[in-house]
Design a protein around this motif. Structure first.
Motif, PDB file in Angstrom:
ATOM      1  N   GLY A   1       0.858  -1.188   0.000  1.00 24.91           N
ATOM      2  CA  GLY A   1       0.000   0.000   0.000  1.00 24.91           C
ATOM      3  C   GLY A   1       0.887   1.229   0.000  1.00 24.91           C
ATOM      4  N   ASN A   2       0.840   1.985  -1.091  1.00 21.86           N
ATOM      5  CA  ASN A   2       1.641   3.200  -1.197  1.00 21.86           C
ATOM      6  C   ASN A   2       0.744   4.382  -0.849  1.00 21.86           C
ATOM      7  N   TRP A   3       0.938   4.897   0.353  1.00 20.15           N
ATOM      8  CA  TRP A   3       0.054   5.971   0.822  1.00 20.15           C
ATOM      9  C   TRP A   3       0.399   7.321   0.188  1.00 20.15           C
ATOM     10  N   LYS A   4       1.520   7.381  -0.517  1.00 21.68           N
ATOM     11  CA  LYS A   4       1.960   8.626  -1.163  1.00 21.68           C
ATOM     12  C   LYS A   4       1.960   9.777  -0.144  1.00 21.68           C
ATOM     13  N   CYS A   5       1.675  11.006  -0.612  1.00 18.01           N
ATOM     14  CA  CYS A   5       1.741  12.170   0.296  1.00 18.01           C
ATOM     15  C   CYS A   5       0.355  12.444   0.872  1.00 18.01           C
TER      16      CYS A   5
ATOM     17  N   SER B   1       6.808   6.230 -10.644  1.00 17.46           N
ATOM     18  CA  SER B   1       6.626   7.151 -11.775  1.00 17.46           C
ATOM     19  C   SER B   1       6.481   8.595 -11.326  1.00 17.46           C
ATOM     20  N   GLU B   2       5.921   8.809 -10.122  1.00 15.83           N
ATOM     21  CA  GLU B   2       5.799  10.196  -9.667  1.00 15.83           C
ATOM     22  C   GLU B   2       7.174  10.796  -9.379  1.00 15.83           C
ATOM     23  N   ARG B   3       8.114   9.964  -8.931  1.00 14.15           N
ATOM     24  CA  ARG B   3       9.472  10.468  -8.722  1.00 14.15           C
ATOM     25  C   ARG B   3      10.210  10.603 -10.061  1.00 14.15           C
TER      26      ARG B   3
ATOM     27  N   TRP C   1      -0.197   5.630 -17.254  1.00 15.55           N
ATOM     28  CA  TRP C   1      -1.562   6.009 -17.649  1.00 15.55           C
ATOM     29  C   TRP C   1      -2.619   5.370 -16.752  1.00 15.55           C
ATOM     30  N   ALA C   2      -2.220   4.387 -15.978  1.00 13.66           N
ATOM     31  CA  ALA C   2      -3.180   3.704 -15.098  1.00 13.66           C
ATOM     32  C   ALA C   2      -3.119   4.230 -13.665  1.00 13.66           C
ATOM     33  N   ILE C   3      -2.099   5.036 -13.359  1.00 13.52           N
ATOM     34  CA  ILE C   3      -1.903   5.457 -11.968  1.00 13.52           C
ATOM     35  C   ILE C   3      -2.813   6.629 -11.619  1.00 13.52           C
ATOM     36  N   GLY C   4      -3.685   6.403 -10.652  1.00 12.78           N
ATOM     37  CA  GLY C   4      -4.546   7.471 -10.155  1.00 12.78           C
ATOM     38  C   GLY C   4      -5.591   7.939 -11.150  1.00 12.78           C
ATOM     39  N   THR C   5      -5.796   7.176 -12.220  1.00 14.02           N
ATOM     40  CA  THR C   5      -6.700   7.607 -13.286  1.00 14.02           C
ATOM     41  C   THR C   5      -8.021   6.856 -13.268  1.00 14.02           C
TER      42      THR C   5
ATOM     43  N   SER D   1      -4.491   1.946 -10.378  1.00 13.00           N
ATOM     44  CA  SER D   1      -5.951   1.876 -10.245  1.00 13.00           C
ATOM     45  C   SER D   1      -6.472   0.504  -9.824  1.00 13.00           C
ATOM     46  N   VAL D   2      -5.657  -0.223  -9.053  1.00 16.54           N
ATOM     47  CA  VAL D   2      -6.149  -1.478  -8.469  1.00 16.54           C
ATOM     48  C   VAL D   2      -7.140  -1.126  -7.366  1.00 16.54           C
ATOM     49  N   ASN D   3      -8.277  -1.832  -7.342  1.00 17.56           N
ATOM     50  CA  ASN D   3      -9.246  -1.611  -6.266  1.00 17.56           C
ATOM     51  C   ASN D   3      -9.899  -2.927  -5.864  1.00 17.56           C
TER      52      ASN D   3
ATOM     53  N   PHE E   1       0.261  -6.819  -5.906  1.00 19.20           N
ATOM     54  CA  PHE E   1      -0.150  -5.473  -6.317  1.00 19.20           C
ATOM     55  C   PHE E   1       0.595  -4.403  -5.537  1.00 19.20           C
ATOM     56  N   LEU E   2       0.742  -3.245  -6.176  1.00 18.25           N
ATOM     57  CA  LEU E   2       1.131  -2.035  -5.465  1.00 18.25           C
ATOM     58  C   LEU E   2      -0.046  -1.073  -5.601  1.00 18.25           C
ATOM     59  N   VAL E   3      -0.642  -0.732  -4.472  1.00 15.77           N
ATOM     60  CA  VAL E   3      -1.928  -0.052  -4.456  1.00 15.77           C
ATOM     61  C   VAL E   3      -1.742   1.364  -3.935  1.00 15.77           C
ATOM     62  N   GLY E   4      -2.303   2.338  -4.646  1.00 11.09           N
ATOM     63  CA  GLY E   4      -2.255   3.719  -4.180  1.00 11.09           C
ATOM     64  C   GLY E   4      -3.542   4.072  -3.444  1.00 11.09           C
ATOM     65  N   GLY E   5      -4.439   4.749  -4.138  1.00  8.35           N
ATOM     66  CA  GLY E   5      -5.667   5.276  -3.540  1.00  8.35           C
ATOM     67  C   GLY E   5      -6.423   4.281  -2.667  1.00  8.35           C
ATOM     68  N   ALA E   6      -6.600   3.060  -3.165  1.00 10.32           N
ATOM     69  CA  ALA E   6      -7.404   2.080  -2.414  1.00 10.32           C
ATOM     70  C   ALA E   6      -6.695   1.586  -1.154  1.00 10.32           C
TER      71      ALA E   6
HETATM   72  P1  13P Z   1      -3.335   4.205  -7.668  1.00 17.62           P
HETATM   73  O1  13P Z   1      -3.663   2.848  -7.095  1.00 17.62           O
HETATM   74  O2  13P Z   1      -3.908   5.335  -6.887  1.00 17.62           O
HETATM   75  O3  13P Z   1      -3.623   4.268  -9.141  1.00 17.62           O
HETATM   76  O4  13P Z   1      -1.744   4.367  -7.529  1.00 17.62           O
HETATM   77  C1  13P Z   1      -0.917   3.327  -7.931  1.00 17.62           C
HETATM   78  C2  13P Z   1       0.467   3.611  -7.498  1.00 17.62           C
HETATM   79  O5  13P Z   1       1.102   4.529  -7.981  1.00 17.62           O
HETATM   80  C3  13P Z   1       1.045   2.764  -6.441  1.00 17.62           C
HETATM   81  O6  13P Z   1       2.403   3.009  -6.287  1.00 17.62           O
END
Ligand code: 13P
Length: 247
Positions: A8-12, A94-96, A166-170, A209-211, A227-232
């Motif tokens: 789970g990547n909580w990001k900022c 990718s954000e870095r 293109w799939a990240i956070g979209t 965008s895994v949920n 998986f590496l999951v952001g938002g979810a």
């Molecule tokens: P999302 O799951 O929010 O698309 O982010 C994916 C991600 O960048 C995990 O590192």
């Protein structure tokens, strides 16, 4: 290919309060035993999470410095991360790469140093939309893989995360077939360029965008090892659903 791995990547994101609630939800969640589960809080909350989260879940940082600590204002060193109980670091996200401007060589140095300090590495790769549309997906992923491979000698401590930009956070998740195709290609690249043993033992996880609703279909794919999951990952129960999608 080893245990299923869900990060789970909580990001900022988060505050002391929201993170304390998320940790409580994770501590309450029923998680499949046979899955490696890792969460990556923002640096400033790692200690809070370490103090409150059940040991069943390991902690990752979202970045680390290229070498030993010292006069590097604003940076955090790998040895500081291990000191506070961090086991993992996410590198090459990718954000870095695309927002902050890190290049392959810089990311490679971070990987070498983190591994030398006994941090395990979640090594991220992935193409942008225009690269996919111009048929360059494999070229881009292989070039990013080469930079990692040139910097890594101990693959036992590495998980590869394929995260198409293109799939990240979209909300536009890759189809199971799209993800599987790249995972197979990356595994084949490892076989030819590192070794057959590393190719078959290294976990290749998918992110973007895994949920809780799309994880089961993705998890069925032969070469998707987690998986590496952001938002979810900011929602405890949904993250638990993703962890438990292991097949
Ligand atoms: P999302 O799951 O929010 O698309 O982010 C994916 C991600 O960048 C995990 O590192």
């Amino acid at each position: 290919t080893g245990k299923f791995f869900v990060g789970g990547n909580w990001k900022c994101n988060g505050t002391k309060d929201s993170i304390s609630k998320l940790v409580a939800d994770l501590n309450d969640a029923k998680l499949e035993n046979d899955v490696d589960v890792v969460v990556a809080p923002p640096f400033v909350y790692i200690d809070q999470v370490k103090q409150s989260l059940a040991d069943r879940i390991e902690i990752s940082a979202q970045n680390s410095w290229i070498g030993k600590g010292g006069a590097f204002t604003g940076e955090i060193s790998a040895e500081q991360l291990t000191d506070i109980g961090c086991k993992w670091v996410i590198l090459g996200h990718s954000e870095r790469r695309h927002v902050i401007g890190e290049d392959d060589q810089f990311i490679g140095k971070k990987a070498t140093y983190a591994l030398s300090q006994n941090l395990k590495v979640i090594a991220c790769i992935g193409e942008k939309l225009e690269e996919r549309e111009s048929g360059k997906t494999f070229d881009v992923c292989f070039q990013q893989m080469k930079a990692f491979a040139d910097s890594i000698s101990n693959w036992a401590d590495v998980v590869i995360a394929y995260e198409p930009v293109w799939a990240i956070g979209t909300g536009k998740v890759a189809t199971p077939q799209q993800a599987q195709e790249v995972h197979v290609a990356v595994r084949d690249w490892l076989k030819k360029n590192v070794s057959p043993e590393v190719a078959s033992s290294t976990r290749i996880i998918y992110g973007g965008s895994v949920n809780g609703s799309n994880c089961a279909e993705l998890a069925k794919q032969e070469d998707i090892d987690g998986f590496l999951v952001g938002g979810a990952s900011l929602k405890g129960p949904e993250f638990a659903t993703i962890v438990n999608s292991v097949t």
